[in-house]
Design a protein around this motif. Structure first.
Motif, PDB file in Angstrom:
ATOM      1  N   GLN A 260      56.189  61.758  66.206  1.00 40.57           N
ATOM      2  CA  GLN A 260      56.050  61.781  64.762  1.00 40.57           C
ATOM      3  C   GLN A 260      54.852  62.631  64.369  1.00 40.57           C
ATOM      4  OE1 GLN A 260      56.153  57.735  63.180  1.00 40.57           O
ATOM      5  NE2 GLN A 260      57.552  57.162  64.837  1.00 40.57           N
TER       6      GLN A 260
ATOM      7  N   ASN B 104      49.811  71.854  64.512  1.00 44.06           N
ATOM      8  CA  ASN B 104      49.295  71.110  63.372  1.00 44.06           C
ATOM      9  C   ASN B 104      50.423  70.651  62.469  1.00 44.06           C
ATOM     10  OD1 ASN B 104      46.620  71.382  64.117  1.00 44.06           O
ATOM     11  ND2 ASN B 104      46.393  73.315  63.042  1.00 44.06           N
TER      12      ASN B 104
ATOM     13  N   ASN C 287      41.374  49.616  59.444  1.00 46.34           N
ATOM     14  CA  ASN C 287      42.095  50.564  60.306  1.00 46.34           C
ATOM     15  C   ASN C 287      43.279  49.950  61.023  1.00 46.34           C
ATOM     16  OD1 ASN C 287      40.585  52.856  59.654  1.00 46.34           O
ATOM     17  ND2 ASN C 287      38.986  52.273  61.109  1.00 46.34           N
TER      18      ASN C 287
ATOM     19  N   PHE D 254      58.907  58.249  58.150  1.00 46.07           N
ATOM     20  CA  PHE D 254      58.313  56.925  58.275  1.00 46.07           C
ATOM     21  C   PHE D 254      57.197  56.795  57.243  1.00 46.07           C
ATOM     22  CE2 PHE D 254      59.871  55.718  62.578  1.00 46.07           C
ATOM     23  CZ  PHE D 254      60.328  56.941  63.029  1.00 46.07           C
TER      24      PHE D 254
ATOM     25  N   PHE E  89      52.227  63.309  61.312  1.00 38.68           N
ATOM     26  CA  PHE E  89      51.700  62.606  60.163  1.00 38.68           C
ATOM     27  C   PHE E  89      51.083  63.555  59.154  1.00 38.68           C
ATOM     28  CE2 PHE E  89      51.727  58.046  61.170  1.00 38.68           C
ATOM     29  CZ  PHE E  89      52.123  58.082  62.491  1.00 38.68           C
ATOM     30  N   GLY E  90      51.195  63.166  57.878  1.00 38.25           N
ATOM     31  CA  GLY E  90      50.443  63.833  56.838  1.00 38.25           C
ATOM     32  C   GLY E  90      49.047  63.240  56.752  1.00 38.25           C
ATOM     33  N   PRO E  91      48.231  63.775  55.825  1.00 42.20           N
ATOM     34  CA  PRO E  91      46.852  63.301  55.706  1.00 42.20           C
ATOM     35  C   PRO E  91      46.732  61.959  54.994  1.00 42.20           C
ATOM     36  CG  PRO E  91      47.300  64.971  54.069  1.00 42.20           C
ATOM     37  CD  PRO E  91      48.528  64.903  54.933  1.00 42.20           C
TER      38      PRO E  91
ATOM     39  N   TYR F 229      53.754  54.344  56.739  1.00 43.45           N
ATOM     40  CA  TYR F 229      52.873  53.349  57.313  1.00 43.45           C
ATOM     41  C   TYR F 229      51.730  53.086  56.346  1.00 43.45           C
ATOM     42  CZ  TYR F 229      54.958  54.574  61.882  1.00 43.45           C
ATOM     43  OH  TYR F 229      55.827  54.808  62.924  1.00 43.45           O
TER      44      TYR F 229
ATOM     45  N   LEU G 225      45.270  53.321  53.011  1.00 44.58           N
ATOM     46  CA  LEU G 225      45.735  54.691  53.230  1.00 44.58           C
ATOM     47  C   LEU G 225      47.219  54.618  53.572  1.00 44.58           C
ATOM     48  CD1 LEU G 225      44.871  57.719  53.554  1.00 44.58           C
ATOM     49  CD2 LEU G 225      44.624  57.224  56.000  1.00 44.58           C
TER      50      LEU G 225
ATOM     51  N   PHE H  84      50.603  50.552  66.106  1.00 46.00           N
ATOM     52  CA  PHE H  84      49.271  50.937  66.549  1.00 46.00           C
ATOM     53  C   PHE H  84      48.432  49.705  66.843  1.00 46.00           C
ATOM     54  CE2 PHE H  84      49.017  55.506  65.553  1.00 46.00           C
ATOM     55  CZ  PHE H  84      50.153  55.672  64.772  1.00 46.00           C
TER      56      PHE H  84
ATOM     57  N   PHE I 109      47.182  49.292  61.214  1.00 42.82           N
ATOM     58  CA  PHE I 109      48.394  49.962  60.750  1.00 42.82           C
ATOM     59  C   PHE I 109      49.509  48.943  60.538  1.00 42.82           C
ATOM     60  CE2 PHE I 109      47.657  54.537  61.497  1.00 42.82           C
ATOM     61  CZ  PHE I 109      46.483  54.483  62.231  1.00 42.82           C
TER      62      PHE I 109
ATOM     63  N   GLN J 237      47.661  51.923  56.384  1.00 40.65           N
ATOM     64  CA  GLN J 237      46.470  51.696  57.212  1.00 40.65           C
ATOM     65  C   GLN J 237      45.408  51.099  56.313  1.00 40.65           C
ATOM     66  OE1 GLN J 237      44.643  55.190  58.952  1.00 40.65           O
ATOM     67  NE2 GLN J 237      43.668  54.005  60.576  1.00 40.65           N
TER      68      GLN J 237
ATOM     69  N   TYR K 218      48.394  59.011  70.558  1.00 45.05           N
ATOM     70  CA  TYR K 218      48.020  59.685  69.315  1.00 45.05           C
ATOM     71  C   TYR K 218      46.503  59.588  69.169  1.00 45.05           C
ATOM     72  CZ  TYR K 218      52.853  59.814  67.602  1.00 45.05           C
ATOM     73  OH  TYR K 218      54.193  60.074  67.440  1.00 45.05           O
TER      74      TYR K 218
ATOM     75  N   HIS L  54      39.679  60.638  57.806  1.00 42.69           N
ATOM     76  CA  HIS L  54      40.264  61.344  56.656  1.00 42.69           C
ATOM     77  C   HIS L  54      41.505  62.154  57.019  1.00 42.69           C
ATOM     78  CE1 HIS L  54      36.584  60.019  54.857  1.00 42.69           C
ATOM     79  NE2 HIS L  54      35.869  60.788  55.638  1.00 42.69           N
ATOM     80  N   GLN L  55      42.080  61.889  58.174  1.00 43.80           N
ATOM     81  CA  GLN L  55      43.327  62.541  58.537  1.00 43.80           C
ATOM     82  C   GLN L  55      44.314  61.527  59.083  1.00 43.80           C
ATOM     83  OE1 GLN L  55      43.061  66.016  61.016  1.00 43.80           O
ATOM     84  NE2 GLN L  55      41.176  66.728  60.054  1.00 43.80           N
ATOM     85  N   GLY L  56      45.589  61.909  59.098  1.00 42.67           N
ATOM     86  CA  GLY L  56      46.585  61.057  59.725  1.00 42.67           C
ATOM     87  C   GLY L  56      46.533  61.188  61.235  1.00 42.67           C
ATOM     88  N   PRO L  57      47.146  60.265  61.948  1.00 44.89           N
ATOM     89  CA  PRO L  57      47.190  60.378  63.414  1.00 44.89           C
ATOM     90  C   PRO L  57      47.874  61.660  63.849  1.00 44.89           C
ATOM     91  CG  PRO L  57      47.823  58.170  62.700  1.00 44.89           C
ATOM     92  CD  PRO L  57      47.761  59.015  61.474  1.00 44.89           C
TER      93      PRO L  57
ATOM     94  N   LEU M 170      50.389  56.452  54.910  1.00 46.46           N
ATOM     95  CA  LEU M 170      50.676  57.594  55.758  1.00 46.46           C
ATOM     96  C   LEU M 170      52.170  57.832  55.846  1.00 46.46           C
ATOM     97  CD1 LEU M 170      48.181  56.584  58.541  1.00 46.46           C
ATOM     98  CD2 LEU M 170      48.028  58.706  57.252  1.00 46.46           C
TER      99      LEU M 170
END
Lengths: 112, 113
Positions: free
Chosen positions: B102, B1, B41, B33, B104-106, B35, B89, A102, B43, B37, A36, A41-44, B91
């Motif tokens: 998977q 995307n 950074n 799911f 992921f959203g933002p 998660y 964050l 991760f 997770f 973060q 990944y 500012h974005q998800g993986p 996720l």
């Protein structure tokens, strides 16, 4: 779950091919390898997955060594948009339900 | 995307307040799911669902966190009593099955003051 080891950072110029290595010496037979990447500012974002040998898609290719202890993600012709943190993840789809654990990833910097 | 939708994008709460965030998985994805973060950074998996059923959840989720994925409604993650350490964050990711990749959203960035 197998632990993965990646270089913390890499640098490349636009147009170069980039190979990101990942060591997973304790990978189990039930485990798959996922890559990944994440930009700020974005998800993986899913890149590619594989179990053995060689996998290719429109974004990248993945080479997995014969003993499955090493994998290499190859990004052809990187652009500035490929600057991201790249994560190599090993997980199984059985009892673990494919939960992603991760690590710290490889931060790829792309210079113009 | 990815087409995973998370709302709100930003959430600010005081300590002890409830914090609720929502996730609409990609159409046709029954597996969801959550998660966390953190600012380093790192997770942490929190919980996952297949349809409305919980598959796995960590101990932290069992205490102050609650989550659900009701039929025909967005999934949600709620922190009953926010703590400063919950600032992170959050996720949401969805998948066609537990064996697939998977998406992921933002994320929802929670700040607990």
């Amino acid at each position: 779950l197998a632990k993965t080891t990646q270089p913390p950072s890499m640098e490349a110029y636009e147009g170069q091919e980039v190979n990101v290595s990942c060591s997973h010496t304790n990978i189990a037979t039930s485990e798959y390898i996922y890559w990944y990447r994440q930009v700020p500012h974005q998800g993986p974002q899913f890149i590619i997955q594989g179990y053995k040998d060689y996998v290719v898609n429109e974004v990248a290719s993945l080479f997995i060594s014969a003993d499955r202890k090493l994998s290499t993600l190859s990004l052809p012709w990187v652009s500035l948009r490929d600057a991201a943190v790249y994560y190599c993840i090993v997980t199984d789809i059985g009892p673990n339900y494919n939960v992603l654990y991760f690590g710290s990833g490889t931060k790829l910097t792309v210079e113009p | 995307n990815s087409k995973v939708i998370q709302t709100p994008r930003y959430l600010v709460k005081g300590q002890g307040q409830k914090a609720k965030m929502r996730c609409i998985p990609e159409k046709g994805h029954p597996v969801v799911f959550w998660y966390q973060q953190n600012k380093n950074n790192e997770f942490k998996f929190l919980i996952n669902f297949q349809n409305q059923e919980v598959l796995q959840q960590i101990d932290m989720t069992e205490k102050r966190f609650s989550a659900e994925c009701p039929s025909n409604s967005p999934c949600s993650l709620e922190i009953q009593s926010s703590e400063a350490g919950d600032s992170a964050l959050y996720l949401c990711a969805s998948s066609l099955s537990t064996g697939r990749e998977q998406y992921f959203g933002p994320g929802t960035r929670l700040t607990v003051l």
